[in-house]
Enzyme design. Sequence first.
Site, PDB file in Angstrom:
ATOM      1  N   PHE A 146       2.384   8.709  -1.232  1.00  0.00           N
ATOM      2  CA  PHE A 146       1.661   7.477  -1.141  1.00  0.00           C
ATOM      3  C   PHE A 146       0.359   7.905  -1.485  1.00  0.00           C
ATOM      4  O   PHE A 146      -0.417   6.835  -1.443  1.00  0.00           O
ATOM      5  CB  PHE A 146       1.702   6.720   0.205  1.00  0.00           C
ATOM      6  N   TRP A 192       0.793  -1.402  -0.007  1.00  0.00           N
ATOM      7  CA  TRP A 192       0.075   0.148  -0.022  1.00  0.00           C
ATOM      8  C   TRP A 192       0.955   1.172  -0.123  1.00  0.00           C
ATOM      9  O   TRP A 192       0.450   2.233  -0.736  1.00  0.00           O
ATOM     10  CB  TRP A 192      -0.995  -0.042   1.209  1.00  0.00           C
ATOM     11  N   HIS A 193       1.983   1.438   0.516  1.00  0.00           N
ATOM     12  CA  HIS A 193       2.787   2.330   0.742  1.00  0.00           C
ATOM     13  C   HIS A 193       3.585   2.722  -0.685  1.00  0.00           C
ATOM     14  O   HIS A 193       3.796   3.725  -0.759  1.00  0.00           O
ATOM     15  CB  HIS A 193       4.013   2.180   1.649  1.00  0.00           C
ATOM     16  N   GLY A 194       3.873   1.685  -1.212  1.00  0.00           N
ATOM     17  CA  GLY A 194       4.403   2.039  -2.612  1.00  0.00           C
ATOM     18  C   GLY A 194       4.574   0.901  -3.398  1.00  0.00           C
ATOM     19  O   GLY A 194       4.686  -0.215  -2.964  1.00  0.00           O
TER      20      GLY A 194
END
Lengths: 464, 366
Positions: free
Chosen positions: A464, A320-322
């Site tokens: 993000f 989800w972060h990257g």
Amino acid sequence: MLFNTTQFFLFLAVVLALFYGSPRRFRRYILLAASYFFYACWNPKFIALLLTLTAIDYTAALWLEKVAPGPRKKALLILSLSANLGFLGFFKYYNFLASNLALLLGKPTHSFFLDIVLPLGISFHTFQSMSYVVDVYRGQQKAVRSPIDYALFICFFPQLVAGPIVRAHTFFRDLFDWHPPSADDVSNGIFLLVLGLTKKMAFADQFAKVANRYFSDVAGNPGMVTAWSGVFAFGLQIYFDFSGYTDMAIGMAKLLGFHFPVNFRRPYLASSITDFWRRWHISLSTWLRDYLYIPLGGNRHGQWMTYRNLAITMLLGGLWHGASWNFVIWGGYHGALLGVERVFRGDRPIREEWTWLYPAKAILTFGLVLISWVFFRAADLPQSLQILGQMFSRPGGHTLLQPWHVGLALIALALAVVEEKFEWFERIIEAPAWAYASALAAMFLCLEVFGVIDASIPFIYFQF
Amino acid sequence: MHQKGRRRGLALPLACLGLFALDGLLFRTPFYPSILQPDSSAGTFELTLEREQQAQRLNGDNLVVTLGDSRFAYSPRLANELTAQTGYVFRHAGVAGTDVRSWYYMLRDLDPSARRYRAIVFGVTDYDDEDQFFTPDDDIRALHYVIARLRWSDVLEFALSFHSRKLQWEALRGASLKGIVYQNDILTFLSNPKKRIQYARAAHRDYDQWTYGYVETPRSLTGLQIDWKAWKVTFPPGLDQDQQDTINRDLMREPAPQTGRVAAYYRAWYGRILDRYRGSRTKIVFVRLARAPIPRPDGLVRKKSSTIRDFASSLPNVLLCDEHAFDSLEHPELFRDALHLNRAGIARFSPMLAEEIGRMLGSAGQ
């Protein structure tokens, strides 16, 4: 328009003036217009994307409420979630998948690349939107009738670009039953706004200079001590940066009569990784718990399924972060640590009591978290491995931190411990005006002396 | 609730007042300026001011103070070897990188009565006003030089003296909350307070000694040739990159449009200085320095005004030194780069300056 700029504070002042100077029935329109203006300041083209996602989930929720439980309802939910994940996947993960596919096919990694600009805050507002649709599907939330109200829920400017991820019931409770903020709310809001700004500009940005110096030239900064000091600086940067942003978001919301939940609870005082995740980015970890971990089965289907669910949740949380393998490894590392802790702890609840062992446990946890930040911050996997190699090599190198960096860190630690034990932030808000004003003045002075004012360092979580 | 709200309402202005009080306590008292990094802009400015204040106590009625930027390179020691002949003692309060705006604040605190000096000599490279691409009204370095000298009453005027809105804001912010300007200095101080205090103490004690006997580098530009028609420069062998850069940047620069901003700036700041000395016995002398190793041709820019000449023709205590008095120094062998005289240049210029000023002012006893 970054939160730590003069333009933003002018914008906020205008919004507050318009909001409180207008009749109550116009206020949500003012907030909506302000939020779209705020978003358009980054890239007006993405307003269309925001409107599309808003329209899809607004309609889907109304529909979901009308359809009886069954396959049709499920299909509708899947359709809505697919739309959200489709947009998120395209903008955030397309190039990642394309480069991996190219690698598999033995082609240059850029073979299938598209020139994609990541829309600001897409990870946050799609998660917020998805949770609303799921809540409506589950019958835990009524579908919102007014498209204005729903649009405001998605694009409310204090938390639009980097959270906290606010649940629908929290937001609409405040929106539908709006009360002017109390004197305590205003005090709290101002305090959080100044605290957040101080955390960002005086702490995060100062540590960012050290971290950037190290991570931009790892080979040129060899040695164990150098590596640990660079990673330590990043560990403090990311905490102060993100929690500072969140404090400002919560503070601004309070000034507008909205009450958002706490997103950070002194995570570096955690006594275990499990405890850490109860204190770090709480709105994301609870989102992952409620909409991923528990639906996967949580801990209800035996030990191995629990480990599997933990691993999946943390891997996806990492992703989800990257879009990079580094974030997958970062999530996997945390998942593995959570699993190991669970093996040792069994089903016993975590004990957070402060015993003589607590500092040792907190230091160990902090060390383990610091190691994870290597994957989070490094440019790629080879650089991560190079840094880890330095961190666990024979002692050598020199610290990149100046004595005053250490002083800042110690002050922050002391304040965190006092807050943990005595909740002094809450007390200071209740304290007489002179004590409250002194605390604000001290933060202002800290901003004056330590604040990085002219080099605008963006908030980390904006990417993000 | 309302009472509580009102009390809370007071807290924010109270906090702002608290901030200004703390800032004042730390940065508007002599405490912080006494431990400034001696090599910093503000530190050098303060040390120079302090040194010259001490010199006033040690010298008599025949003091001449000179002000200029780094181009006003002369040796007061060499100039004062002629004191018996000229009757004057020369002191230099110029600081490299400063201009007339900073000199105003320097003089205001150096000479509060506006009567202490026999003459104030400004070293300039042109009596006419020439706008360049970088105009001095937007030189934010001034904030960093004069920060310790700024009073509350200066804040607005100082900020508005900058041209661009961005710099006006920067100056307003910095002049109001000095900690922002001192920030880098504070952080280096906090990195090693003991070492800083020792260094600052040594500088305050010995600055006069360190600077009075300063000897410039013997490096020169001997062999430098410029063909202005072809706009071509020929560097002699052995010139380092810095020397070549200053020649390309400062001598071979294209003429800028003449907007009148420099003239307005000079009128404002020299005007303020001259106002202070209106009716004073102190003479204000302008000296045109040796301009360059090979001066730019006169016709390159059509200058529209001459603020300095205007002042000299309208005010009785303003004197202009002969414009060509130091033309003989404009040779590559007397310069270390495009702007600055070298050791040999200074050795020739210093007595020439003393004699010229002495001649203009007449006998010290008069």
